[in-house]
Structure formats: C-alpha cells, structure tokens
Design a protein around this motif. Structure first.
Motif, PDB file in Angstrom:
ATOM      1  N   GLY A 223      38.203  36.539 -27.780  1.00 57.12           N
ATOM      2  CA  GLY A 223      36.999  35.830 -27.395  1.00 57.12           C
ATOM      3  C   GLY A 223      37.164  34.824 -26.281  1.00 57.12           C
ATOM      4  O   GLY A 223      36.184  34.163 -25.912  1.00 57.12           O
ATOM      5  N   ILE A 224      38.353  34.711 -25.702  1.00 60.26           N
ATOM      6  CA  ILE A 224      38.547  33.688 -24.670  1.00 60.26           C
ATOM      7  C   ILE A 224      37.692  33.963 -23.443  1.00 60.26           C
ATOM      8  O   ILE A 224      37.178  33.044 -22.805  1.00 60.26           O
ATOM      9  N   GLU A 225      37.488  35.234 -23.114  1.00 54.62           N
ATOM     10  CA  GLU A 225      36.689  35.543 -21.931  1.00 54.62           C
ATOM     11  C   GLU A 225      35.249  35.066 -22.098  1.00 54.62           C
ATOM     12  O   GLU A 225      34.670  34.465 -21.182  1.00 54.62           O
ATOM     13  N   GLU A 226      34.687  35.292 -23.278  1.00 54.85           N
ATOM     14  CA  GLU A 226      33.328  34.816 -23.548  1.00 54.85           C
ATOM     15  C   GLU A 226      33.276  33.288 -23.540  1.00 54.85           C
ATOM     16  O   GLU A 226      32.314  32.680 -23.054  1.00 54.85           O
ATOM     17  N   ALA A 227      34.333  32.670 -24.087  1.00 47.63           N
ATOM     18  CA  ALA A 227      34.369  31.210 -24.136  1.00 47.63           C
ATOM     19  C   ALA A 227      34.439  30.612 -22.733  1.00 47.63           C
ATOM     20  O   ALA A 227      33.785  29.595 -22.442  1.00 47.63           O
ATOM     21  N   VAL A 228      35.218  31.222 -21.845  1.00 46.56           N
ATOM     22  CA  VAL A 228      35.295  30.745 -20.464  1.00 46.56           C
ATOM     23  C   VAL A 228      33.927  30.858 -19.804  1.00 46.56           C
ATOM     24  O   VAL A 228      33.462  29.933 -19.123  1.00 46.56           O
ATOM     25  N   TRP A 229      33.259  31.990 -20.015  1.00 46.59           N
ATOM     26  CA  TRP A 229      31.935  32.152 -19.414  1.00 46.59           C
ATOM     27  C   TRP A 229      30.960  31.090 -19.914  1.00 46.59           C
ATOM     28  O   TRP A 229      30.185  30.522 -19.137  1.00 46.59           O
ATOM     29  N   ARG A 230      30.989  30.773 -21.192  1.00 45.89           N
ATOM     30  CA  ARG A 230      30.075  29.763 -21.723  1.00 45.89           C
ATOM     31  C   ARG A 230      30.300  28.413 -21.057  1.00 45.89           C
ATOM     32  O   ARG A 230      29.345  27.678 -20.770  1.00 45.89           O
ATOM     33  N   VAL A 231      31.568  28.074 -20.795  1.00 38.91           N
ATOM     34  CA  VAL A 231      31.858  26.808 -20.125  1.00 38.91           C
ATOM     35  C   VAL A 231      31.332  26.824 -18.695  1.00 38.91           C
ATOM     36  O   VAL A 231      30.698  25.865 -18.233  1.00 38.91           O
TER      37      VAL A 231
ATOM     38  N   ALA B  69      28.237  24.475 -17.190  1.00 36.16           N
ATOM     39  CA  ALA B  69      28.495  23.576 -16.070  1.00 36.16           C
ATOM     40  C   ALA B  69      27.661  23.922 -14.844  1.00 36.16           C
ATOM     41  O   ALA B  69      27.684  23.174 -13.852  1.00 36.16           O
ATOM     42  N   GLY B  70      26.941  25.044 -14.893  1.00 33.78           N
ATOM     43  CA  GLY B  70      26.205  25.491 -13.717  1.00 33.78           C
ATOM     44  C   GLY B  70      27.126  25.791 -12.556  1.00 33.78           C
ATOM     45  O   GLY B  70      26.777  25.563 -11.391  1.00 33.78           O
ATOM     46  N   ALA B  71      28.310  26.330 -12.880  1.00 32.33           N
ATOM     47  CA  ALA B  71      29.370  26.466 -11.882  1.00 32.33           C
ATOM     48  C   ALA B  71      29.677  27.899 -11.497  1.00 32.33           C
ATOM     49  O   ALA B  71      30.719  28.169 -10.909  1.00 32.33           O
ATOM     50  N   ALA B  72      28.772  28.827 -11.800  1.00 36.83           N
ATOM     51  CA  ALA B  72      29.057  30.235 -11.517  1.00 36.83           C
ATOM     52  C   ALA B  72      29.308  30.485 -10.039  1.00 36.83           C
ATOM     53  O   ALA B  72      30.147  31.313  -9.666  1.00 36.83           O
ATOM     54  N   ASP B  73      28.602  29.747  -9.182  1.00 36.36           N
ATOM     55  CA  ASP B  73      28.715  30.002  -7.746  1.00 36.36           C
ATOM     56  C   ASP B  73      29.891  29.290  -7.099  1.00 36.36           C
ATOM     57  O   ASP B  73      30.124  29.439  -5.896  1.00 36.36           O
TER      58      ASP B  73
ATOM     59  N   ASN C  50      28.403  39.859 -14.808  1.00 39.48           N
ATOM     60  CA  ASN C  50      28.776  39.970 -13.389  1.00 39.48           C
ATOM     61  C   ASN C  50      28.158  38.865 -12.538  1.00 39.48           C
ATOM     62  O   ASN C  50      27.813  39.077 -11.377  1.00 39.48           O
ATOM     63  N   ARG C  51      28.041  37.672 -13.121  1.00 39.02           N
ATOM     64  CA  ARG C  51      27.464  36.555 -12.379  1.00 39.02           C
ATOM     65  C   ARG C  51      28.509  35.621 -11.782  1.00 39.02           C
ATOM     66  O   ARG C  51      28.158  34.647 -11.108  1.00 39.02           O
ATOM     67  N   VAL C  52      29.778  35.914 -12.026  1.00 41.55           N
ATOM     68  CA  VAL C  52      30.867  35.092 -11.502  1.00 41.55           C
ATOM     69  C   VAL C  52      31.815  35.987 -10.714  1.00 41.55           C
ATOM     70  O   VAL C  52      32.188  37.070 -11.177  1.00 41.55           O
ATOM     71  N   ALA C  53      32.215  35.544  -9.538  1.00 41.98           N
ATOM     72  CA  ALA C  53      33.157  36.318  -8.731  1.00 41.98           C
ATOM     73  C   ALA C  53      34.493  36.443  -9.461  1.00 41.98           C
ATOM     74  O   ALA C  53      34.943  35.505 -10.127  1.00 41.98           O
ATOM     75  N   THR C  54      35.113  37.607  -9.321  1.00 42.84           N
ATOM     76  CA  THR C  54      36.413  37.850  -9.940  1.00 42.84           C
ATOM     77  C   THR C  54      37.365  38.453  -8.921  1.00 42.84           C
ATOM     78  O   THR C  54      36.958  39.065  -7.934  1.00 42.84           O
ATOM     79  N   ALA C  55      38.651  38.283  -9.198  1.00 38.95           N
ATOM     80  CA  ALA C  55      39.682  38.921  -8.392  1.00 38.95           C
ATOM     81  C   ALA C  55      40.153  40.179  -9.101  1.00 38.95           C
ATOM     82  O   ALA C  55      39.979  40.344 -10.315  1.00 38.95           O
ATOM     83  N   ALA C  56      40.746  41.082  -8.337  1.00 39.56           N
ATOM     84  CA  ALA C  56      41.265  42.327  -8.902  1.00 39.56           C
ATOM     85  C   ALA C  56      42.396  42.040  -9.874  1.00 39.56           C
ATOM     86  O   ALA C  56      43.250  41.179  -9.633  1.00 39.56           O
ATOM     87  N   SER C  57      42.402  42.773 -10.982  1.00 38.47           N
ATOM     88  CA  SER C  57      43.567  42.756 -11.862  1.00 38.47           C
ATOM     89  C   SER C  57      44.713  43.461 -11.159  1.00 38.47           C
ATOM     90  O   SER C  57      44.531  44.079 -10.092  1.00 38.47           O
ATOM     91  N   VAL C  58      45.910  43.411 -11.733  1.00 33.97           N
ATOM     92  CA  VAL C  58      47.046  44.088 -11.119  1.00 33.97           C
ATOM     93  C   VAL C  58      46.770  45.582 -10.971  1.00 33.97           C
ATOM     94  O   VAL C  58      47.010  46.179  -9.912  1.00 33.97           O
ATOM     95  N   GLY C  59      46.242  46.195 -12.028  1.00 36.73           N
ATOM     96  CA  GLY C  59      45.949  47.626 -11.957  1.00 36.73           C
ATOM     97  C   GLY C  59      44.913  47.954 -10.894  1.00 36.73           C
ATOM     98  O   GLY C  59      45.050  48.945 -10.161  1.00 36.73           O
ATOM     99  N   GLU C  60      43.874  47.144 -10.796  1.00 37.08           N
ATOM    100  CA  GLU C  60      42.849  47.360  -9.775  1.00 37.08           C
ATOM    101  C   GLU C  60      43.428  47.198  -8.373  1.00 37.08           C
ATOM    102  O   GLU C  60      43.073  47.940  -7.447  1.00 37.08           O
ATOM    103  N   PHE C  61      44.313  46.234  -8.218  1.00 35.19           N
ATOM    104  CA  PHE C  61      44.933  46.018  -6.919  1.00 35.19           C
ATOM    105  C   PHE C  61      45.797  47.210  -6.506  1.00 35.19           C
ATOM    106  O   PHE C  61      45.734  47.678  -5.360  1.00 35.19           O
ATOM    107  N   VAL C  62      46.598  47.702  -7.440  1.00 35.02           N
ATOM    108  CA  VAL C  62      47.461  48.849  -7.127  1.00 35.02           C
ATOM    109  C   VAL C  62      46.615  50.059  -6.752  1.00 35.02           C
ATOM    110  O   VAL C  62      46.920  50.779  -5.784  1.00 35.02           O
TER     111      VAL C  62
END
Length: 325
Positions: free
Chosen positions: A189-197, A201-205, A226-238
């Motif tokens: 659940g950490i991913e959901e918890a990070v999103w809630r924070v 905070a109104g900090a998505a942008d 998909n409201r927050v920018a993300t970087a590629a995971s290692v697998g996505e990068f490869v």
C-alpha cells in the motif's frame, strides 16, 4: 529500489549497483544491447498486439516536468548536510538556491510515509531497527543528524532536534519546490499512501515519482490516475533502449515522462549523447545520477541532460556560476 533482495543500508552507489545487477543480470547497458535484441523484438510484437486490442482509449498521461532546476540535491546533498531531513533540505536551499529536492520514502508500521533512504535507521540516526517495523512516534524520537559528519571527526548536527520527517512535512515546509520522490520498501500500500500525500499537498504538478520496480511504478500510476509524472523503471528503461536500437521504439507503450539512468554502471556508460537526443525527441526528460565530479558535470551539461542528481550541490553551483552562501 523496492523489491530487490538487498539491504538498503549502504552508500547509494553500492546499493544502486546491486539493484541494477539484480535487474539486468549480465546484460550490459550499451547502445547496441545486441544480446537483448531478440527478446526485445518479441516484446515489441506483443506490445503492438496489445495496443491494437479494443480496450478503449489509453489513460491520459501527465505532462513532462519542464523548467525544473538542473540541480537535483540527492537526499538534500548528503555529503554536505544530514541526508533526507527538513533541516538538510533547508540548508541546501539557503546555500545553493534553486534546486530540486531528491528524496526517498518508506512506510512506517502505522502506515505513515516518511523520508529516509535506508530500510533501517542504523546508518543515519542514533537508533536501530527497520523503518517498516517502527511507528512514526518511535522514529521521531531518534536524532536524524546524529551520524552526519562532514569530515569523519566532527558531528555538528547532533542534538539539534533533527528528526526523520514525513513526506507531508517536506511538502508543507517547501511549498512550490519541485520534489523527486523515490518509493522504497516493500510495505503493502505504500504507492497509494504516497499518492494520498501528494494529492493532499496539491503537489501533483511539482512531483516526479520513481522506483526501480516495474510493478511498484504501475501501482503508483494506477493509484494516482496517471496524474503525477513518473520516471521509467529499470525494466522500462532497458526496453526503451533495446527497442530504439532495433528500430521499434514506437511500439513501446510508454507511461513514463522521464528517464533517470546512472551515468555509468559497473564501468559501462549508460547515459550517452544519443540517449539524451532520442529522449528529448520523444518528449522525455533525462536526469542522471549520482554525479559529484566537476568534469562529469560539465560533460553531462554539454550533452543537454535536464537534471543532475548530486551529493555535492556545491560542485554544480560552482559550474553554474553560483556563489554558495
């Protein structure tokens, strides 16, 4: 770096190397990626079929962060200040001005998202134990400046009330400041918890989220809609690198807005001028870690990278013509 079987208690470069080795095995990250071309071709075909499937329109994607400072203060600039602390971030901003705050997060036993690099408190505080097994109250009894020393002899931040901060506290203390969040730890659940924070905070942008785990970054994207920018995971990068080499780049269903590769990995150059050009052509930003030497900083700036993660923001300040306060 959340789902590799490695204790996250050492220097960042050592831990990062272990993660990349765990993810990539013996396949070198070079431009050719010849050994992975056949597998990439099969993956591309599968991706192409998936994109043609009648599953409705793809989810919207957040915009790629633009006009961010080039200086990413890695853990706040951990060679200069107590890492991943409000006090350290504030001191770096005071001395070096406009920087991106790069930080790491874990979830506590009571589900609070806190800012800390390792999965234990042993290396950076006067306590011991796993973050995931401690409550927020227990964590905040510790001295998070206790072990920081600029020279190995003096400990100027001991006893000054430096605590392990929550992610919410960082957003409150530094309104408007861009934040690069690396999600760590395997707590459910950490991913959901990070999103809630981030949402509260109104900090998505002004947030960019990264984790080396493909599964974890997909969970975050779903949780955030998909409201927050993300970087590629290692697998996505490869996959991004491999498909580009064999001319099938357009078949990757890219959900990321940034690449955050190391400059080199076990002596092999990962970031190249060609990678930077191609990423920019694809509308992606490129942020490189962890770069502390002036010659490397100048080379990467010359290649046009967007961000440089550094433990030595004083070095970047000097290169950029800023005078440290």
């Amino acid at each position: 770096m959340s789902n590799a079987i490695v204790r996250q208690t050492g220097d960042g470069s050592v831990v990062a190397d272990n993660i990349w080795q765990f993810r990539l095995g013996a396949v070198p990250l070079v431009l050719g990626l010849v050994a992975g071309a056949s597998a990439a071709l099969l993956a591309a075909r599968a991706l192409g079929r998936a994109r043609r499937a009648p599953d409705g329109p793809p989810p919207t994607s957040p915009p790629t962060p633009r006009s961010w400072p080039v200086v990413f203060a890695h853990r706040g600039g951990r060679y200069l200040v107590p890492e991943d602390t409000v006090e350290g971030f504030a001191e770096t901003l005071r001395r070096f001005g406009d920087v991106v705050l790069e930080l790491d997060v874990h979830a506590t036993a009571d589900g609070v998202v806190v800012v800390l690099h390792d999965d234990t408190v042993d290396r950076t505080t006067d306590g011991t134990g796993a973050v995931a097994e401690m409550t927020l109250a227990e964590l905040q009894e510790l001295d998070a400046g206790y072990r920081f020393s600029p020279d190995g002899r003096n400990f100027p931040w001991r006893g000054r009330g430096v605590r392990v901060p929550t992610l919410a506290e960082v957003y409150r203390q530094f309104p408007g400041r861009p934040v690069n969040v690396e999600v760590k730890g395997g707590r459910s659940g950490i991913e959901e918890a990070v999103w809630r924070v981030v949402e509260a905070a109104g900090a998505a942008d002004r947030t960019l989220v990264v984790t080396t785990s493909g599964a974890a970054i997909r969970r975050f994207r779903r949780a955030s809609g998909n409201r927050v920018a993300t970087a590629a995971s290692v697998g996505e990068f490869v996959l991004y690198r491999a498909l580009g080499v064999i001319g099938l780049a357009d078949l990757q269903n890219r959900r990321f807005q940034a690449l955050q590769p190391p400059d080199t990995w076990r002596g092999v150059r990962v970031t190249t001028p060609g990678l930077v050009r191609r990423a920019h052509d694809d509308g992606l930003r490129v942020d490189v870690w962890t770069v502390d030497e002036e010659a490397d900083v100048r080379r990467l700036l010359g290649w046009g990278v967007d961000g440089i993660m550094t433990d030595r923001p004083d070095v970047l300040a000097r290169v950029l013509g800023r005078v440290p306060a």
